[in-house]
Motif scaffolding. Structure first.
Motif, PDB file in Angstrom:
ATOM      1  N   ASP A   1       0.830  -1.188   0.000  1.00  0.00           N
ATOM      2  CA  ASP A   1       0.000   0.000   0.000  1.00  0.00           C
ATOM      3  C   ASP A   1       0.874   1.250   0.000  1.00  0.00           C
ATOM      4  N   VAL A   2       0.559   2.206  -0.901  1.00  0.00           N
ATOM      5  CA  VAL A   2       1.374   3.409  -1.002  1.00  0.00           C
ATOM      6  C   VAL A   2       1.322   4.222   0.289  1.00  0.00           C
ATOM      7  N   LEU A   3       0.176   4.183   0.980  1.00  0.00           N
ATOM      8  CA  LEU A   3       0.081   4.920   2.244  1.00  0.00           C
ATOM      9  C   LEU A   3       1.026   4.350   3.292  1.00  0.00           C
ATOM     10  N   ASP A   4       1.183   3.027   3.308  1.00  0.00           N
ATOM     11  CA  ASP A   4       2.093   2.409   4.276  1.00  0.00           C
ATOM     12  C   ASP A   4       3.536   2.836   4.017  1.00  0.00           C
ATOM     13  N   SER A   5       3.957   2.787   2.755  1.00  0.00           N
ATOM     14  CA  SER A   5       5.344   3.153   2.442  1.00  0.00           C
ATOM     15  C   SER A   5       5.576   4.644   2.634  1.00  0.00           C
ATOM     16  N   LEU A   6       4.570   5.458   2.316  1.00  0.00           N
ATOM     17  CA  LEU A   6       4.713   6.901   2.538  1.00  0.00           C
ATOM     18  C   LEU A   6       4.770   7.205   4.031  1.00  0.00           C
ATOM     19  N   GLU A   7       3.987   6.498   4.813  1.00  0.00           N
ATOM     20  CA  GLU A   7       4.015   6.684   6.271  1.00  0.00           C
ATOM     21  C   GLU A   7       5.412   6.392   6.829  1.00  0.00           C
ATOM     22  N   THR A   8       6.006   5.281   6.416  1.00  0.00           N
ATOM     23  CA  THR A   8       7.334   4.916   6.910  1.00  0.00           C
ATOM     24  C   THR A   8       8.370   5.963   6.526  1.00  0.00           C
ATOM     25  N   ALA A   9       8.373   6.351   5.256  1.00  0.00           N
ATOM     26  CA  ALA A   9       9.354   7.337   4.787  1.00  0.00           C
ATOM     27  C   ALA A   9       9.184   8.673   5.495  1.00  0.00           C
ATOM     28  N   MET A  10       7.948   9.085   5.691  1.00  0.00           N
ATOM     29  CA  MET A  10       7.700  10.376   6.337  1.00  0.00           C
ATOM     30  C   MET A  10       8.103  10.355   7.805  1.00  0.00           C
ATOM     31  N   ASN A  11       7.771   9.307   8.538  1.00  0.00           N
ATOM     32  CA  ASN A  11       8.134   9.272   9.955  1.00  0.00           C
ATOM     33  C   ASN A  11       9.646   9.248  10.145  1.00  0.00           C
ATOM     34  N   GLU A  12      10.356   8.518   9.280  1.00  0.00           N
ATOM     35  CA  GLU A  12      11.819   8.521   9.353  1.00  0.00           C
ATOM     36  C   GLU A  12      12.372   9.910   9.051  1.00  0.00           C
TER      37      GLU A  12
ATOM     38  N   MET B   1      -1.979  12.338   8.080  1.00  0.00           N
ATOM     39  CA  MET B   1      -2.054  13.246   9.236  1.00  0.00           C
ATOM     40  C   MET B   1      -3.411  13.134   9.918  1.00  0.00           C
ATOM     41  N   HIS B   2      -4.467  13.063   9.131  1.00  0.00           N
ATOM     42  CA  HIS B   2      -5.815  12.973   9.690  1.00  0.00           C
ATOM     43  C   HIS B   2      -5.982  11.705  10.511  1.00  0.00           C
ATOM     44  N   ASP B   3      -5.376  10.605  10.041  1.00  0.00           N
ATOM     45  CA  ASP B   3      -5.488   9.324  10.741  1.00  0.00           C
ATOM     46  C   ASP B   3      -4.491   9.183  11.882  1.00  0.00           C
ATOM     47  N   GLY B   4      -3.664  10.196  12.104  1.00  0.00           N
ATOM     48  CA  GLY B   4      -2.702  10.147  13.193  1.00  0.00           C
ATOM     49  C   GLY B   4      -1.500   9.255  12.927  1.00  0.00           C
ATOM     50  N   ARG B   5      -1.261   8.930  11.665  1.00  0.00           N
ATOM     51  CA  ARG B   5      -0.151   8.026  11.330  1.00  0.00           C
ATOM     52  C   ARG B   5       1.166   8.785  11.186  1.00  0.00           C
ATOM     53  N   ILE B   6       1.084  10.085  10.916  1.00  0.00           N
ATOM     54  CA  ILE B   6       2.259  10.959  10.951  1.00  0.00           C
ATOM     55  C   ILE B   6       1.844  12.257  11.643  1.00  0.00           C
TER      56      ILE B   6
END
Length: 464
Positions: free
Chosen positions: A223-234, A263-268
């Motif tokens: 899922d693109v959201l999962d990979s974007l979440e990881t990259a953004m948090n790092e 951001m809305h879902d609190g993932r970053i």
């Protein structure tokens, strides 16, 4: 006699120009700029191998500059006929051509001011006045209806799922019974991608002209959201600024939307987003006007106004505002064009922030050979920007799931139900990509394939 000549996107990814001739009619499919390696870019300055005023029509698959960016030049050189496209492509092409002209004029002025060019003075390939002349010749035609392009050449648009207004072009040469049928794939989009519908099933054809950008590889699964979440948090943990080199049309809107979802879902964490592109800001209005061109399932584009105008999203139009971003401290996101880092405002941010390890450059999608984006992706430790050596110490991250191009398996899925054409021409791909896809199409479907060279011409009746 029906002849097809490849004047661009042959053994390369850019500069799409396919000249189709039947009886005395001449139709050019796409009219793009060459990008990437210097030897490719220099081809934009070469005289056309045919007279611009000999064309009866130009027909566009979609608005991206590697498919439309030569239009102002060909109009300047004498083409006075209509340029056929879908309504969405018309609106986006207007925006992109004016931006391209302004960027070229601005770059020429900058090179003259800094003495960075061997040409005295440096000149743009075309200027905004040339772009406005070309824009006046754009004529919108609806999808799914037959339109006479010229003489016996008739065309019909089908959704390619790549960009707002993007199409494959079905062609019938109606000087014989049954008519000779061609299909130009344009850029084939992805299945189940955010914003866009799946590509239309390809209609039966005698000759398929198929892109091969990702012919030798697939996009990573997941899922693109999962990979974007990881990259953004790092990146946020490093504390610096996250630079996103993005195409102003399509990709920028997609990135802001996906970031806002996280951001809305609190993932970053909620951080500032700076959209440093007047064209991207204008393109957002066009996207809203053509909601029917987008896949609205699962709320993918619900509330674009509230998403893009949220308090943490800052629209950066003026040059002064762009320069002021040099003072921004992280964590923050700067989205700027161009997507392959060949020009535009992203270059100034790269020059400012690449040397510092706390910053992150997040790239998404394909980078053509010879572009600055490709050189950075391949790990060059120092890159040349505006005649200055810039060390690459920033962290590099890639989110390839954002690509608008079908991957290898998706291209094969797209053609899997197609009755066997007489010949498949593989274009719009680097040699390895086209070659790998050629082998797969031969083995899996028994297709006869050919990879044309630049300038190569084929009499189609002889290819049967």
């Amino acid at each position: 006699m029906t002849r097809l000549t490849f004047h661009g996107a042959a053994e390369t990814v850019t500069g799409s120009k396919y000249l189709l001739e039947a009886d005395n009619a001449k139709v050019l499919i796409d009219c793009g700029l060459f990008q990437g390696y210097k030897q490719l870019r220099l081809r934009n300055w070469d005289p056309l191998p045919f007279a611009a005023d000999s064309l009866d029509r130009i027909v566009l698959t979609h608005a991206h500059i590697d498919h439309t960016g030569y239009l102002p030049r060909i109009v300047k050189d004498g083409y006075h006929g209509p340029i056929l496209c879908t309504p969405g492509t018309k609106r986006l092409t207007e925006l992109l051509l004016l931006d391209s002209a302004e960027n070229q004029e601005r770059d020429a002025e900058y090179f003259n001011y800094k003495g960075l060019s061997k040409h005295k003075p440096a000149l743009p390939l075309y200027d905004p006045q040339d772009a406005r002349k070309a824009i006046k010749q754009l004529k919108a035609k609806p999808r799914s209806e037959w339109h006479q392009a010229a003489g016996p050449i008739w065309i019909r648009f089908h959704d390619a799922g790549h960009l707002l207004g993007s199409n494959m072009i079905e062609v019938e040469i109606r000087n014989q019974d049954p008519p000779l049928r061609l299909l130009f794939s344009g850029d084939v989009g992805r299945y189940d991608a955010p914003l866009y519908h799946d590509p239309h099933e390809p209609p039966r054809c005698d000759f398929l002209i198929c892109e091969s950008t990702y012919g030798n590889r697939d996009h990573p699964e997941g899922d693109v959201l999962d990979s974007l979440e990881t990259a953004m948090n790092e990146a946020i943990e490093r504390g610096g600024v996250i630079m996103m080199a993005s195409f102003a049309v399509g990709r920028s809107q997609q990135l802001i939307y996906l970031l806002q979802v996280l951001m809305h879902d609190g993932r970053i964490p909620k951080i500032p987003i700076y959209l440093d592109s007047p064209m991207a800001i204008d393109a957002t209005e066009i996207f809203r006007d053509f909601a029917e061109d987008h896949d609205l399932a699962e709320g993918r584009l619900n509330g674009p106004e509230s998403v893009l105008n949220a308090p943490n999203v800052h629209m950066v139009r003026s040059s002064k505002q762009s320069k002021d971003l040099n003072k921004v401290k992280g964590p923050a996101v700067i989205i700027a064009s161009s997507g392959m880092m060949t020009g535009g405002r992203i270059l100034f941010h790269l020059r400012q922030r690449l040397p510092w390890p706390q910053n992150t450059l997040l790239a998404g999608g394909f980078m053509a050979a010879g572009t600055l984006g490709r050189r950075i992706q391949e790990g060059e430790k120092t890159v040349r920007i505006h005649k200055k050596d810039v060390p690459v110490n920033a962290h590099l991250a890639s989110i390839s799931g954002l690509s608008g191009h079908a991957g290898q398996s998706e291209l094969l899925q797209w053609v899997s139900g197609l009755p066997k054409p007489k010949l498949v021409f593989l274009t719009h791909g680097e040699p390895e990509s086209a070659s790998v896809l050629s082998g797969l199409m031969r083995r899996r479907f028994g297709f006869r394939t050919l990879i044309p060279r630049m300038g190569e011409s084929f009499e189609l009746e002889e290819q049967t």
